[in-house]
Design a protein around this motif. Structure first.
Motif, PDB file in Angstrom:
ATOM      1  N   GLU A 121       0.830  -1.217   0.000  1.00 49.09           N
ATOM      2  CA  GLU A 121       0.000   0.000   0.000  1.00 49.09           C
ATOM      3  C   GLU A 121       0.864   1.266   0.000  1.00 49.09           C
ATOM      4  OE1 GLU A 121      -2.939  -0.052   3.094  1.00 49.09           O
ATOM      5  OE2 GLU A 121      -3.383   2.078   2.843  1.00 49.09           O
ATOM      6  N   GLU A 122       1.828   1.294   0.901  1.00 47.99           N
ATOM      7  CA  GLU A 122       2.677   2.482   1.009  1.00 47.99           C
ATOM      8  C   GLU A 122       3.531   2.642  -0.256  1.00 47.99           C
ATOM      9  OE1 GLU A 122       5.435   2.363   4.247  1.00 47.99           O
ATOM     10  OE2 GLU A 122       5.603   4.543   4.316  1.00 47.99           O
ATOM     11  N   LYS A 123       4.074   1.501  -0.728  1.00 55.68           N
ATOM     12  CA  LYS A 123       4.980   1.528  -1.892  1.00 55.68           C
ATOM     13  C   LYS A 123       4.292   2.143  -3.120  1.00 55.68           C
ATOM     14  CE  LYS A 123       7.761  -1.678  -4.630  1.00 55.68           C
ATOM     15  NZ  LYS A 123       7.989  -3.102  -4.893  1.00 55.68           N
ATOM     16  N   PHE A 124       2.990   1.819  -3.313  1.00 54.48           N
ATOM     17  CA  PHE A 124       2.317   2.280  -4.521  1.00 54.48           C
ATOM     18  C   PHE A 124       1.364   3.452  -4.276  1.00 54.48           C
ATOM     19  CE2 PHE A 124       3.544  -2.130  -5.530  1.00 54.48           C
ATOM     20  CZ  PHE A 124       4.359  -1.838  -6.630  1.00 54.48           C
ATOM     21  N   ALA A 125       1.484   4.089  -3.100  1.00 54.45           N
ATOM     22  CA  ALA A 125       0.662   5.282  -2.830  1.00 54.45           C
ATOM     23  C   ALA A 125       0.984   6.333  -3.884  1.00 54.45           C
ATOM     24  CB  ALA A 125       0.950   5.810  -1.431  1.00 54.45           C
ATOM     25  N   GLY A 126      -0.043   6.845  -4.549  1.00 48.42           N
ATOM     26  CA  GLY A 126       0.176   7.830  -5.606  1.00 48.42           C
ATOM     27  C   GLY A 126       0.550   7.201  -6.937  1.00 48.42           C
ATOM     28  N   GLN A 127       0.769   5.905  -6.943  1.00 45.24           N
ATOM     29  CA  GLN A 127       1.080   5.194  -8.198  1.00 45.24           C
ATOM     30  C   GLN A 127       0.042   4.093  -8.423  1.00 45.24           C
ATOM     31  OE1 GLN A 127       5.342   4.040  -7.534  1.00 45.24           O
ATOM     32  NE2 GLN A 127       5.405   4.600  -9.692  1.00 45.24           N
ATOM     33  N   GLY A 128      -1.197   4.447  -8.192  1.00 46.16           N
ATOM     34  CA  GLY A 128      -2.275   3.464  -8.351  1.00 46.16           C
ATOM     35  C   GLY A 128      -3.036   3.262  -7.057  1.00 46.16           C
ATOM     36  N   VAL A 129      -2.400   3.550  -5.926  1.00 47.55           N
ATOM     37  CA  VAL A 129      -3.124   3.497  -4.644  1.00 47.55           C
ATOM     38  C   VAL A 129      -3.604   4.911  -4.324  1.00 47.55           C
ATOM     39  CG1 VAL A 129      -2.938   3.136  -2.153  1.00 47.55           C
ATOM     40  CG2 VAL A 129      -1.880   1.505  -3.714  1.00 47.55           C
ATOM     41  N   SER A 130      -4.917   5.046  -4.134  1.00 51.61           N
ATOM     42  CA  SER A 130      -5.487   6.358  -3.844  1.00 51.61           C
ATOM     43  C   SER A 130      -6.519   6.228  -2.731  1.00 51.61           C
ATOM     44  CB  SER A 130      -6.166   6.915  -5.105  1.00 51.61           C
ATOM     45  OG  SER A 130      -6.991   8.001  -4.773  1.00 51.61           O
ATOM     46  N   TYR A 131      -6.745   7.336  -2.021  1.00 45.02           N
ATOM     47  CA  TYR A 131      -7.745   7.346  -0.945  1.00 45.02           C
ATOM     48  C   TYR A 131      -8.902   8.283  -1.276  1.00 45.02           C
ATOM     49  CZ  TYR A 131      -3.824   5.163   1.357  1.00 45.02           C
ATOM     50  OH  TYR A 131      -2.785   4.313   1.654  1.00 45.02           O
ATOM     51  N   CYS A 132      -8.929   8.791  -2.499  1.00 49.34           N
ATOM     52  CA  CYS A 132      -9.969   9.783  -2.845  1.00 49.34           C
ATOM     53  C   CYS A 132     -10.443   9.563  -4.274  1.00 49.34           C
ATOM     54  CB  CYS A 132      -9.404  11.194  -2.656  1.00 49.34           C
ATOM     55  SG  CYS A 132     -10.567  12.477  -3.146  1.00 49.34           S
ATOM     56  N   ALA A 133     -11.656   8.999  -4.394  1.00 42.70           N
ATOM     57  CA  ALA A 133     -12.213   8.724  -5.717  1.00 42.70           C
ATOM     58  C   ALA A 133     -12.483  10.019  -6.484  1.00 42.70           C
ATOM     59  CB  ALA A 133     -13.499   7.922  -5.565  1.00 42.70           C
ATOM     60  N   THR A 134     -12.988  11.030  -5.784  1.00 41.17           N
ATOM     61  CA  THR A 134     -13.286  12.300  -6.461  1.00 41.17           C
ATOM     62  C   THR A 134     -12.017  12.906  -7.046  1.00 41.17           C
ATOM     63  OG1 THR A 134     -14.725  12.634  -4.570  1.00 41.17           O
ATOM     64  CG2 THR A 134     -14.655  14.414  -6.170  1.00 41.17           C
ATOM     65  N   CYS A 135     -10.914  12.788  -6.274  1.00 45.14           N
ATOM     66  CA  CYS A 135      -9.665  13.416  -6.719  1.00 45.14           C
ATOM     67  C   CYS A 135      -9.030  12.603  -7.860  1.00 45.14           C
ATOM     68  CB  CYS A 135      -8.656  13.505  -5.575  1.00 45.14           C
ATOM     69  SG  CYS A 135      -9.364  13.915  -3.980  1.00 45.14           S
ATOM     70  N   ASP A 136      -9.023  11.287  -7.751  1.00 43.63           N
ATOM     71  CA  ASP A 136      -8.197  10.468  -8.658  1.00 43.63           C
ATOM     72  C   ASP A 136      -8.984   9.541  -9.581  1.00 43.63           C
ATOM     73  OD1 ASP A 136      -5.989  11.589  -7.435  1.00 43.63           O
ATOM     74  OD2 ASP A 136      -5.827  10.008  -5.938  1.00 43.63           O
ATOM     75  N   GLY A 137     -10.303   9.456  -9.380  1.00 39.11           N
ATOM     76  CA  GLY A 137     -11.112   8.498 -10.143  1.00 39.11           C
ATOM     77  C   GLY A 137     -10.899   8.573 -11.641  1.00 39.11           C
ATOM     78  N   ASN A 138     -10.778   9.795 -12.169  1.00 38.65           N
ATOM     79  CA  ASN A 138     -10.650   9.961 -13.625  1.00 38.65           C
ATOM     80  C   ASN A 138      -9.397   9.343 -14.217  1.00 38.65           C
ATOM     81  OD1 ASN A 138     -12.684  10.896 -15.175  1.00 38.65           O
ATOM     82  ND2 ASN A 138     -12.425  13.025 -14.547  1.00 38.65           N
ATOM     83  N   PHE A 139      -8.357   9.166 -13.382  1.00 36.99           N
ATOM     84  CA  PHE A 139      -7.134   8.521 -13.884  1.00 36.99           C
ATOM     85  C   PHE A 139      -7.411   7.073 -14.280  1.00 36.99           C
ATOM     86  CE2 PHE A 139      -5.044  11.513 -10.707  1.00 36.99           C
ATOM     87  CZ  PHE A 139      -4.674  12.419 -11.683  1.00 36.99           C
ATOM     88  N   PHE A 140      -8.515   6.522 -13.779  1.00 39.21           N
ATOM     89  CA  PHE A 140      -8.788   5.087 -13.993  1.00 39.21           C
ATOM     90  C   PHE A 140      -9.977   4.864 -14.923  1.00 39.21           C
ATOM     91  CE2 PHE A 140      -6.839   5.726  -9.823  1.00 39.21           C
ATOM     92  CZ  PHE A 140      -5.701   4.948  -9.962  1.00 39.21           C
TER      93      PHE A 140
END
Ligand code: FAD
Length: 300
Positions: A121-140
């Motif tokens: 989880e820590e290793k890939f935080a910001g590289q596919g691991v996100s805690y905010c769908a509103t902020c990062d959902g569009n990347f996926f």
């Protein structure tokens, strides 16, 4: 080092309410934010219990609050607080960019989804691991992703993501979903959400470019993103030097929102209380501001 009478740490509902009350009392203060102004408000897709706003969203409430800050000339000052030191006549609040000498502090840092509980989880935080769908959902967009957890936030985030991505694997550690019945009914309507019940994520897998999958039940599910919502944490490490009284991970306060340390106040979700909602965060912020302002005035 900058000097001020009161430092508010956090600009969520609690911090912003404190700031509005302090400004109107003509107090000298700074509101610090280490991440996104508005805190959890940025994530709330539907709010139907905030008085006078029968059907709204977190971002809509935040826009109104930002207008109110602008109208009152209250800046949100960037600064991720690292620690607070006790000084003879107050505190030193140390951020990653600046230190503040202050007479009182209002801790309004909320709670965050805990990280580091899943290997990878820590290793890939910001590289596919996100805690905010509103902020990062569009990347996926159009991809397969996994949501991990079993609470309202996990279900809400999964519903939001199901409208953007190809498929959501909802990895739930329990035998059934726990949360608001309306949310559970809604998530069950989505054809592209697969509930994987009674299952823990063993590891988040990836390569140099980010997340590639998750390991569950000794099998690999290919996903490009993982949204873990397991557990909670407070930014309690910033209080390690002061060691205020706590109940579990939350700060104990009296009815004036003061901790057991004179001059140290707390407001919002970081406080040990039964009802952690916007309306109580706003009330806490107002009460903490009024108490901190009185405390500072009595020092003079
Ligand atoms: C999915 C979900 C749905 C919800 N729905 C509702 C609802 O419908 N109605 C309702 O009333 N409530 C709802 N809530 C609860 C509500 O959102 C919270 O009670 C409220 O937002 C808490 O506000 P806060 O200011 O205490 O914390 P937060 O909003 O978390 O703000 C804390 C701020 O402090 C900042 N911070 C933290 N540490 C530091 C540091 N070291 N240095 C500087 N800044 C720092 C953070 O970046 C953040 O901006 C919901 C919560 C969730 C998670």
């Amino acid at each position: 080092m900058k000097k001020t009478n009161i430092v508010i740490i956090g600009s969520g509902m609690a911090g912003m309410s404190a700031a509005i009350y302090l400004k109107r009392a003509n107090a000298d203060f700074v509101m610090l934010e280490g991440n996104m102004a508005g805190g959890t408000l940025n994530q709330l897709k539907s709010v139907e219990n905030y008085p006078a706003m029968p059907k709204t969203t977190g971002p809509e409430i935040l826009m109104a609050l930002m207008d109110q800050l602008r109208f009152n000339n209250i800046p949100v000052v960037y600064g991720n607080v690292q620690t607070i030191l006790k000084e003879e006549d107050g505190f030193e609040v140390v951020t990653d960019v600046e230190s503040y000498e202050t007479k009182a502090v209002i801790v309004a840092t909320g709670v965050a989804t805990s990280s580091n509980s899943i290997p990878g989880e820590e290793k890939f935080a910001g590289q596919g691991v996100s805690y905010c769908a509103t902020c990062d959902g569009n990347f996926f967009k159009g991809a397969d992703i996994a949501v991990v957890g079993n609470n309202n936030i996990a279900i809400e985030e999964a519903i939001y993501l199901a409208n953007i991505v190809n498929k959501v694997y909802f990895i739930c550690p329990d035998e059934s979903l726990l949360g608001d019945i309306k949310l559970i009914e809604k998530i069950n309507e989505y054809q592209n959400v697969e509930l994987v019940l009674n299952t823990q994520v063993q590891e988040i897998l990836g390569d140099d470019f980010g997340v590639t999958g998750i390991k569950v039940n000794e099998k690999v599910i290919n996903v490009m993103g993982v949204f873990p919502y397991v557990g909670k944490k407070t930014t309690s490490q910033i209080l390690n030097n002061l060691k205020p009284e706590k109940q579990g991970i939350f700060l104990k306060v009296n009815e004036d929102m003061q901790t057991n340390i004179p001059g140290l106040y707390a407001a919002g979700d970081v406080v040990a209380k039964k009802l952690k909602q916007l309306v109580t965060a706003a009330g806490d912020g107002a009460a903490a501001a009024t108490s901190a302002d009185n405390y500072v005035k009595l020092l003079k």
